[in-house]
Scaffold this motif. Structure first.
Motif, short mmCIF file in Angstrom:
data_model
loop_
_atom_site.label_atom_id
_atom_site.label_comp_id
_atom_site.label_asym_id
_atom_site.label_seq_id
_atom_site.Cartn_x
_atom_site.Cartn_y
_atom_site.Cartn_z
N UNK A 120 -16.70 3.73 -19.72
CA UNK A 120 -17.55 4.32 -20.76
C UNK A 120 -17.19 3.78 -22.14
N UNK A 121 -18.23 3.49 -22.93
CA UNK A 121 -18.09 3.05 -24.32
C UNK A 121 -17.21 1.80 -24.45
N UNK A 122 -17.18 1.03 -23.40
CA UNK A 122 -16.34 -0.17 -23.41
C UNK A 122 -16.80 -1.16 -24.47
N UNK A 123 -18.11 -1.38 -24.55
CA UNK A 123 -18.64 -2.34 -25.51
C UNK A 123 -18.39 -1.88 -26.94
N UNK A 124 -18.60 -0.58 -27.21
CA UNK A 124 -18.34 -0.05 -28.55
C UNK A 124 -16.87 -0.21 -28.92
N UNK A 125 -16.00 0.06 -27.94
CA UNK A 125 -14.57 -0.06 -28.20
C UNK A 125 -14.20 -1.51 -28.51
N UNK A 126 -14.78 -2.45 -27.78
CA UNK A 126 -14.49 -3.85 -28.03
C UNK A 126 -15.01 -4.28 -29.40
N UNK A 127 -16.14 -3.75 -29.81
CA UNK A 127 -16.67 -4.08 -31.14
C UNK A 127 -15.74 -3.57 -32.24
N UNK A 128 -15.20 -2.37 -32.06
CA UNK A 128 -14.26 -1.84 -33.05
C UNK A 128 -12.98 -2.67 -33.09
N UNK A 129 -12.51 -3.05 -31.91
CA UNK A 129 -11.30 -3.88 -31.86
C UNK A 129 -11.53 -5.24 -32.49
N UNK A 130 -12.73 -5.77 -32.32
CA UNK A 130 -13.06 -7.05 -32.95
C UNK A 130 -13.03 -6.92 -34.47
N UNK A 131 -13.50 -5.79 -34.99
CA UNK A 131 -13.52 -5.57 -36.43
C UNK A 131 -12.12 -5.54 -37.03
N UNK A 132 -11.14 -5.07 -36.26
CA UNK A 132 -9.77 -4.98 -36.79
C UNK A 132 -8.88 -6.12 -36.29
N UNK A 133 -9.50 -7.10 -35.63
CA UNK A 133 -8.75 -8.27 -35.20
C UNK A 133 -7.87 -8.06 -33.98
N UNK A 134 -8.24 -7.11 -33.11
CA UNK A 134 -7.41 -6.80 -31.94
C UNK A 134 -8.15 -7.00 -30.62
N UNK A 135 -9.32 -7.61 -30.62
CA UNK A 135 -10.09 -7.78 -29.38
C UNK A 135 -9.34 -8.62 -28.36
N UNK A 136 -8.60 -9.62 -28.82
CA UNK A 136 -7.88 -10.50 -27.90
C UNK A 136 -6.74 -9.79 -27.19
N UNK A 137 -6.31 -8.64 -27.72
CA UNK A 137 -5.20 -7.90 -27.11
C UNK A 137 -5.67 -6.61 -26.44
N UNK A 138 -6.95 -6.53 -26.12
CA UNK A 138 -7.54 -5.31 -25.59
C UNK A 138 -6.86 -4.79 -24.33
N UNK A 139 -6.37 -5.68 -23.47
CA UNK A 139 -5.78 -5.26 -22.20
C UNK A 139 -4.27 -5.06 -22.27
N UNK A 140 -3.68 -5.27 -23.42
CA UNK A 140 -2.24 -5.06 -23.56
C UNK A 140 -1.93 -3.58 -23.70
N UNK A 141 -0.76 -3.17 -23.22
CA UNK A 141 -0.31 -1.79 -23.40
C UNK A 141 0.09 -1.57 -24.85
N UNK A 142 -0.29 -0.43 -25.41
CA UNK A 142 0.09 -0.12 -26.79
C UNK A 142 1.61 -0.10 -26.96
N UNK A 143 2.31 0.25 -25.90
CA UNK A 143 3.76 0.38 -25.97
C UNK A 143 4.47 -0.93 -26.28
N UNK A 144 3.82 -2.06 -26.03
CA UNK A 144 4.48 -3.36 -26.24
C UNK A 144 3.99 -4.07 -27.50
N UNK A 145 3.12 -3.43 -28.26
CA UNK A 145 2.57 -4.07 -29.45
C UNK A 145 3.56 -4.08 -30.61
N UNK A 146 3.41 -5.07 -31.47
CA UNK A 146 4.13 -5.08 -32.73
C UNK A 146 3.61 -3.94 -33.59
N UNK A 147 4.45 -3.48 -34.52
CA UNK A 147 4.08 -2.29 -35.30
C UNK A 147 2.80 -2.51 -36.10
N UNK A 148 2.65 -3.68 -36.69
CA UNK A 148 1.44 -3.95 -37.45
C UNK A 148 0.19 -3.91 -36.59
N UNK A 149 0.30 -4.36 -35.33
CA UNK A 149 -0.84 -4.32 -34.42
C UNK A 149 -1.17 -2.89 -34.01
#
Length: 253
Positions: A120-149
Motif C-alpha cells: 500500500x502507498x508504495x509509489x507515494x512513499x517512493x516519491x517522498x523518498x525521492x524528494x529527500x534523496x533517499x529513494x536509492x536506499x529504500x530497501x535498507x533497514x533504518x537501523x543501519x543508516x547513517x545519522x544524516x540519512x
C-alpha cells in the motif's frame, strides 16, 4: 493572513512561567528559527503548537482556524508535520516501510499493518523518498543508516500528511557540519517547491543564520527579538540576554 498565528500564548509548570504572552505570526513560504538558551521556552512553545501541551492562556491559529487545545493527532491531520530531536524512524523497518507506515497513518489504515500493507502507498512513499534523496536506499533497514540519512527518512515521514506547516525540533542535532547544511538546504528546497512554512529550533548558529528568513529569540519564556538574521545579529539586547555581552554569533550556542 499568516498561516500560523500565535497569540499571547502562556504556560506555567508548578508556578514557574515557561512561556509568557508569546505572540508571533508565520506566513507560508518562510523558514522561521526559534532560538534561545536552555530553559528559554522553545520546547514548550513547540509542544503547545503541536498539541502535546495545553496552554494556560492564549490561542494558536492555523490558516485562521483555532487549533488551541486539540490533541497532537488532530493537529497533524490539519496539516502540521513535525520532526523530533530524537529520530522517530522505525529501526526495525526498512526505509520504504517507515514512510509507508506514516502514509498508512495519514490515510487512517494502520489497522492493515503489516502484510498485505507492504504494497500500500508504495509509489507515494517512493516519491517522498525521492524528494529527500533517499529513494536509492529504500530497501535498507533504518537501523543501519547513517545519522544524516535517518534524518532524511524522518523528513519524508513528516511530509506524508502533505503539511502546510512543518515543525522541526533541533533538526541537525548530532550531525556534522556538511550534513547540517545539506539537510537545511533540502528543507529550503521543499519550502520553495511546496510553499509550506517551517518553524525550527536550533542550537547551531551557523545553521540559523545561513538558512532562516527570520529569527525569534526567547529568554525566560519571553520574546526578546523578532527580525531578519542581520537585525537579530546586531541586537544588543539579544547579545546581552541570550549570548552574553560581547559573545560571537558565529558558533553553536
Amino acid at each position: 493572513m499568516s498561516l500560523l498565528q500565535v497569540q499571547q500564548l502562556s504556560k506555567s509548570f508548578g508556578g514557574v512561567a515557561a512561556l509568557e504572552e508569546l505572540s508571533f505570526a508565520l506566513p507560508a513560504g518562510q523558514m522561521l528559527a526559534l532560538i534561545g538558551p536552555n530553559g528559554a521556552g522553545k520546547s514548550t512553545c513547540f509542544n503547545l503548537i503541536n498539541g502535546q501541551l495545553r496552554p494556560d492562556r492564549g490561542e494558536v491559529l492555523l490558516d485562521g482556524q483555532s487549533i488551541t487545545g486539540l490533541d497532537a493527532r488532530r493537529i497533524w491531520r490539519r496539516g502540521v508535520g513535525r520532526t523530533f530531536q530524537v529520530s522517530a524512524a522505525f529501526s526495525s523497518m526498512t526505509v520504504l516501510q517507515s514512510v509507508q507506515a506514516a502514509l498508512l497513518s495519514h490515510h487512517r489504515r494502520l489497522w492493515q499493518l503489516w502484510r498485505p500493507a507492504d504494497s500500500l502507498f508504495r509509489q507515494q512513499a517512493m516519491e517522498l523518498l525521492d524528494q529527500v534523496g533517499m529513494a536509492a536506499q529504500a530497501q535498507r533497514a533504518c537501523a543501519v543508516l547513517a545519522y544524516g540519512d535517518i534524518k532524511r527518512v524522518e523528513l519524508a515521514m513528516a511530509l506524508s500528511n502533505a503539511p502546510r506547516l512543518l515543525l522541526m525540533d533541533e533538526p541537525t542535532a548530532g550531525m556534522a557540519t556538511q550534513e547540517r547544511q545539506a539537510l537545511m538546504a533540502l528543507t529550503r528546497r521543499l519550502v520553495n517547491e511546496r510553499g509550506i512554512a517551517v518553524l525550527f529550533t536550533e542550537h547551531s548558529m551557523d545553521v540559523v543564520f545561513a538558512h532562516a528568513d527570520r529569527i525569534l529569540v526567547l529568554a525566560r519564556g519571553q520574546l526578546v527579538a523578532d527580525g531578519a538574521p542581520a537585525v537579530v545579529r546586531a541586537d544588543a539586547r539579544v547579545r546581552e540576554l541570550y549570548f552574553g555581552s560581547g559573545a560571537s554569533f558565529g558558533g553553536a550556542a
